[in-house]
Design a protein around this motif. Sequence first.
Motif, short mmCIF file in Angstrom:
data_model
loop_
_atom_site.label_atom_id
_atom_site.label_comp_id
_atom_site.label_asym_id
_atom_site.label_seq_id
_atom_site.Cartn_x
_atom_site.Cartn_y
_atom_site.Cartn_z
N MET A 193 9.39 -8.60 4.29
CA MET A 193 10.10 -8.38 3.03
C MET A 193 9.21 -7.56 2.10
SD MET A 193 13.03 -9.17 1.71
CE MET A 193 13.87 -9.24 0.13
N TYR A 194 9.70 -6.44 1.65
CA TYR A 194 8.92 -5.56 0.80
C TYR A 194 9.06 -5.96 -0.66
CZ TYR A 194 8.64 -2.53 4.91
OH TYR A 194 8.41 -2.02 6.17
N SER A 195 7.99 -5.76 -1.42
CA SER A 195 8.03 -6.02 -2.86
C SER A 195 8.82 -4.92 -3.55
CB SER A 195 6.61 -6.06 -3.41
OG SER A 195 6.02 -4.76 -3.36
N PRO A 196 9.30 -5.17 -4.78
CA PRO A 196 10.01 -4.11 -5.52
C PRO A 196 9.17 -2.85 -5.68
CG PRO A 196 10.38 -6.23 -6.56
CD PRO A 196 9.35 -6.46 -5.49
N GLN A 197 7.86 -3.02 -5.91
CA GLN A 197 7.00 -1.85 -6.05
C GLN A 197 6.92 -1.06 -4.74
OE1 GLN A 197 2.62 -2.28 -6.22
NE2 GLN A 197 2.69 -1.10 -8.11
N ALA B 255 0.16 -2.92 8.47
CA ALA B 255 1.55 -2.94 8.03
C ALA B 255 1.80 -2.04 6.82
CB ALA B 255 1.98 -4.37 7.71
N ASP B 256 0.76 -1.78 6.01
CA ASP B 256 0.91 -0.96 4.80
C ASP B 256 0.74 0.52 5.07
OD1 ASP B 256 1.38 -3.18 3.14
OD2 ASP B 256 -0.78 -3.53 2.89
N MET B 257 0.43 0.89 6.30
CA MET B 257 0.20 2.29 6.63
C MET B 257 1.53 3.02 6.80
SD MET B 257 -2.70 4.04 7.20
CE MET B 257 -3.86 2.98 8.09
N SER C 86 6.32 2.08 7.61
CA SER C 86 5.30 1.10 7.96
C SER C 86 4.91 1.29 9.41
CB SER C 86 5.82 -0.33 7.75
OG SER C 86 4.94 -1.28 8.33
N ALA C 87 3.61 1.10 9.68
CA ALA C 87 3.14 1.22 11.07
C ALA C 87 3.88 0.26 11.99
CB ALA C 87 1.64 0.96 11.13
N PHE D 119 -1.14 7.47 5.66
CA PHE D 119 -1.71 7.22 4.34
C PHE D 119 -1.28 5.84 3.85
CE2 PHE D 119 2.18 9.69 4.08
CZ PHE D 119 2.94 9.07 3.10
N MET D 120 -2.06 5.31 2.89
CA MET D 120 -1.82 3.95 2.43
C MET D 120 -2.12 3.82 0.94
SD MET D 120 -3.79 0.42 3.51
CE MET D 120 -3.56 0.65 5.27
N PHE D 121 -1.27 3.10 0.25
CA PHE D 121 -1.56 2.71 -1.13
C PHE D 121 -2.56 1.55 -1.08
CE2 PHE D 121 2.63 4.66 -1.42
CZ PHE D 121 2.53 5.42 -2.58
N THR D 122 -3.71 1.76 -1.69
CA THR D 122 -4.74 0.72 -1.66
C THR D 122 -5.54 0.79 -2.95
OG1 THR D 122 -6.56 -0.17 -0.34
CG2 THR D 122 -6.31 2.23 -0.35
#
Length: 208
Positions: free
Chosen positions: A1-5, A85-87, A42-43, A108-111
């Motif tokens: 389940m993904y967050s709204p962001q 999973a965030d990739m 997502s990867a 790429f990833m938000f980190t």
Amino acid sequence: MYSPQALARMQTVQTLLRQDAALSAYEAPQRPCPVAIHWVPSALDLRPGELDACLGLVHATSGHDYAASAMGWDPRRKRDEMLDADMMYLLLRPAQGGPDAILGFTSFMFTHDDPPHHDRPVLYIYEIHLHERLRGQGLGSRLIQFVESVARACHIPKTMLTVFTANTRAKSMYHSLGYTRDECSPDDRTTRNRVIPAEYAIMSKSMD
């Protein structure tokens, strides 16, 4: 389940990819090697064949650099990193080819930044690899610029990447795009007899 962001960021990537005329130009049939560009949010959404093809590209383009480094080439460790999973991935498939045929990709990833700036969000470019059929066409630069447009649209102040110091061609491209050595990049080591260069550099660019 993904967050709204996360969902909002995914929507941003989709919108920017749809609007990026410079990137979509590589899909044109008159190109030397036309590609179909596919975004994977997502990867975990990668098919096994796609992951294997991407891993194969990493080995083909950078395996010698990994093998020459202290970390060595460890396909299992690399696969685990690529399966975060965030990739997010942009896959470049041949316009005419099988569903798992991959000629290039970027991930790429938000980190967050490294200490002491660990509270600062960044967009980290983990991989960018192109088959030799796609090189020399400006595609690598265009992929990086797309990721930068994602960062700006999502109000991320900085993009980062890692490059082997031996990969002078990639370093030159990154410099031409405005990337410089980041403050968290490892320093060369000085021994009594010589200077041992760092095996890799961390480079970054401000989106301000």
